[in-house]
Design an enzyme around this catalytic site. Sequence first.
Site, mmCIF file in Angstrom:
data_model
loop_
_atom_site.group_PDB
_atom_site.id
_atom_site.type_symbol
_atom_site.label_atom_id
_atom_site.label_comp_id
_atom_site.label_asym_id
_atom_site.label_seq_id
_atom_site.Cartn_x
_atom_site.Cartn_y
_atom_site.Cartn_z
ATOM 1 N N HIS A 90 -30.353 -5.287 31.558
ATOM 2 C CA HIS A 90 -29.561 -4.094 31.205
ATOM 3 C C HIS A 90 -28.215 -4.080 31.935
ATOM 4 O O HIS A 90 -27.188 -4.195 31.307
ATOM 5 C CB HIS A 90 -30.321 -2.777 31.435
ATOM 6 C CG HIS A 90 -31.628 -2.711 30.716
ATOM 7 N ND1 HIS A 90 -31.723 -2.876 29.359
ATOM 8 C CD2 HIS A 90 -32.904 -2.520 31.179
ATOM 9 C CE1 HIS A 90 -33.000 -2.785 28.997
ATOM 10 N NE2 HIS A 90 -33.735 -2.583 30.075
ATOM 11 N N ASP A 100 -36.511 -6.630 24.366
ATOM 12 C CA ASP A 100 -37.058 -5.591 25.242
ATOM 13 C C ASP A 100 -38.176 -4.777 24.588
ATOM 14 O O ASP A 100 -39.314 -5.220 24.525
ATOM 15 C CB ASP A 100 -35.910 -4.686 25.721
ATOM 16 C CG ASP A 100 -36.330 -3.772 26.864
ATOM 17 O OD1 ASP A 100 -37.459 -3.907 27.364
ATOM 18 O OD2 ASP A 100 -35.525 -2.911 27.265
#
Length: 456
Positions: free
Chosen positions: A270, A321
């Site tokens: 991220h 993810d």
Amino acid sequence: MARSLWFAWAWLADGWQRDVVLTIDHAGIITGITAGAGQGGCDIVPGIAMPGLANLHSHGFQRAMAGLAERGNRPGEDFWSWRHVMYQVVNALDPDEIEAVNTMAYVEMLQAGFTTVGEFHYVHHDPTGKPYAARAELAGRVIAAAQASGIGLTMLPCLYSAGGIGRAAEPGQRRFINDRDAFLRLHDETADLLRAAMPDAVLGVAPHSLRAARPADVAAIGGLFPTGPVHIHAAEQMIEVDDCLTSLGAPPVAWLLDHAGVDQRWCLIHATHLTASETARLAASGAVAGLCPLTEADLGDGIFAGPAFLQAGGRFGIGSDSLIRIDATEELRQLDTSQRLRDQRRVVLSPHGSAGEVLLRGAWQGGAQAMGQPIGALAIGNRADIVVLDHAGTDLAALPPARWLDHFVFVGGTRLIDRVYAGGRLVVSGGRHHEHAPVAARFRAVLRRLIDALAG
Ligand SMILES: [Zn+2]
């Protein structure tokens, strides 16, 4: 036995080359590349060839909850209310179901241009929080799923010890929790399983985040595991950044850079909420920013500082993810277009050339680095991970090669994918994984039971 594949066009180190023969050995490694070659003795493969992409961040079981958290129950839904649904789902799945769900995810990844997955594996115990008789039971299920699908694997067992900085775990997290010693045993057992089942897979380690792994353990992790990739979630949400500032005196990425020896082995997943100084320092560290643009958009995380990071020479890769969508070109397009929306400009990641090329080159190279594997390029010594796009029946046939990567990323997308070879093995033809039907049937049975369990 070695064999040779002939392609009319292939993307090699210097760009598109004509009449390319790739020779692949019995282990699925590229042992020869010749451009301008004849077709003699070769399997002639229609279409144009490019390297497969790494999906550097996956939580495979979350494929079962894709779309199940898209309904508002109150104003102010956010990442943390999504996480509540995720805990309900994870606590409803048994080992057979986790294997079935992961297999579905990996089959879909192969259809969508991903030929290697980095599985950030944090579900370790039974639903009461008790370790299974074989401590690495669920890691074994992930490995079995990867093996069945044919996808390359970098296994990243996750150290998850706390419910927040200085806070005990919550009941919903009981399947994840290990202290350092228990985790070291789990990691050893995972290594044994991997060696036996997938000797060419790579084993790394994944302290979950500074909120869920103890900062002292995160600081020590590079020394405890002196080889292999190290992945960690960092700066996904502002609450996490604020907690780090309060408890550790620095935001998470600055803290990691100062205390954990972040270098080229590391992948920071991220890296959304960074100061300008953290962005520049992360780029200079040589670590990979593991971007998951579709998930970050779905969860309302925020937008990565793309132009500043790339201008500073930063390396990135992409991951799916939460698996809300599994699609390599959609991830790249979301990465690029989110920057354009924020900055009210066009083509901000590639001011001097093809956006498709900048995005794909970045994801090929950063993905290979983050996976610790010889992938990301059609090159001698690399795994024969090949994505073949349909050419004759698509716009590509009318476009010059210099336009192909932009067309693939921004227009045609993964529906152009005809064949996929993973480690030299043909696993996708006509856009479909060869095992798709039975794998999808097993997955639907799990999904039906899960929906009943969540309703009950
Ligand atoms: Zn994640």
